[in-house]
Design an enzyme around this catalytic site. Sequence first.
Site, mmCIF file in Angstrom:
data_model
loop_
_atom_site.group_PDB
_atom_site.id
_atom_site.type_symbol
_atom_site.label_atom_id
_atom_site.label_comp_id
_atom_site.label_asym_id
_atom_site.label_seq_id
_atom_site.Cartn_x
_atom_site.Cartn_y
_atom_site.Cartn_z
ATOM 1 N N GLY A 248 -0.664 -2.331 -2.649
ATOM 2 C CA GLY A 248 -1.844 -3.169 -2.860
ATOM 3 C C GLY A 248 -2.718 -3.363 -1.645
ATOM 4 C CB CYS A 364 -24.826 7.674 -25.452
ATOM 5 S SG CYS A 364 -25.671 9.258 -25.500
#
Length: 439
Positions: A248, A364
């Site tokens: 992390g 789109c």
Amino acid sequence: MNTRDTLKTGKNGHLFIGGADCVELAEKYSTPLYVYDKKYIEDICGVYRDTLEKEYGEGRVLYASKAFSCKGIYKLIDKLGLGADVVSGGELYTALEGGISAQKLVMHGNNKTDAELKFAVESGVGVIVCDAYSEIERLSALCESKDTVQKIMLRVNPGVEAHTHHFVQTATPDSKFGFSMMNGDAVRAIELALSSKGVRLIGLHCHIGSQIFEKESFALAAEKMTDFYKKIKDELGYEFEALNLGGGFGIYYTDDDKKLSVEGYADYIRVIAQTLKKCILKKGLKKPFLFLEPGRSIVGEAGITLYTVGNIKNIIGIKNYAAVDGGMFESPRHALYGSRYTVVAANRMNDKATERYSIAGKCCESGDIIAEDCFLPELKRGDILAVLSTGAYNYSMASNYNRNAVPPVILVENGESDYLVKGQTYEDIARGDADCKLL
């Protein structure tokens, strides 16, 4: 821009990565194009490996495969002396095909299928991290049926809340990951594992989140985990032989983030190692074998994505759009998380940035935006854009949305380049389409 010897502006005003001219790379391979800097990966893996050995000793750095998985990256990681963690049958298969020994693999996943567990056991995976009571039972039964014993760890939730985006906070109390250490779930899971004949519990795993810069968060996780190890030793008389503190570590995306040199990442390992050594000495614990799982910080800044600018749309007084030949199908993180990136004009690095653009994809979807608020020279059709720090998760999350092809991935070193992954063709996209008998 977090420049380095292998990511900088050349004398011709072009962006160079790994000694290669990004404009020439775009011409040779076309765009969109994922590009990885081999030396950066080698350098940061070396820093992690050597710092862990120097500051702690007994341990292993595991590359977190979900950041970027392909045969080539595993081959490189193996050469650099690291193991890997995998979270699916597909990652496990690819890692093995890439040449990593199964014993150097750790398998994660909050809902592993029976087939994945069988594949892992039969492959000889070193450690399987269990994340449910039923998984412990299923895995134990499987191993008993094969007259073998599998080393396991349990993923636990230590309740450490790291400062990061809420979508990637994985250790808060309501997380789907891990047995809670606060309500007795983890103790019950440990008792179940210790009573199961087909598995051997060697330790616990935690992961407190992603994109974390506060090193104190990792120190706190080490404190809490060793407190819990002491509790289990005192109450159950069992002492663990390993500890996995996950990964992390944060990387640079924009100037809002810290700029770290490769050597700067050693501080993460150093803080964890020093804190853990103090804790085990103070609490009278056996020194555990330490696993760490960096992923994003190994490949994130090593990777960039190149695009060619297409249509420009200037909405007077509102916004400027620069559309590129990629989109959320190969760069989904802004659409998913609102992730921010640094974008540069790779063919005009010395030109003054006078305009602000939103970099739009070709899908789109109105939300198909790759990056917002990008200050760039006044763009024109055919310019080459480079989006920096895209090496983690973009290729991993890529899709064929709108039947767009996933771009190729190349590796660069000393000006040379070659494919890590070849780009898809239209035939590749349609290969699985069947002649349905119902039609």
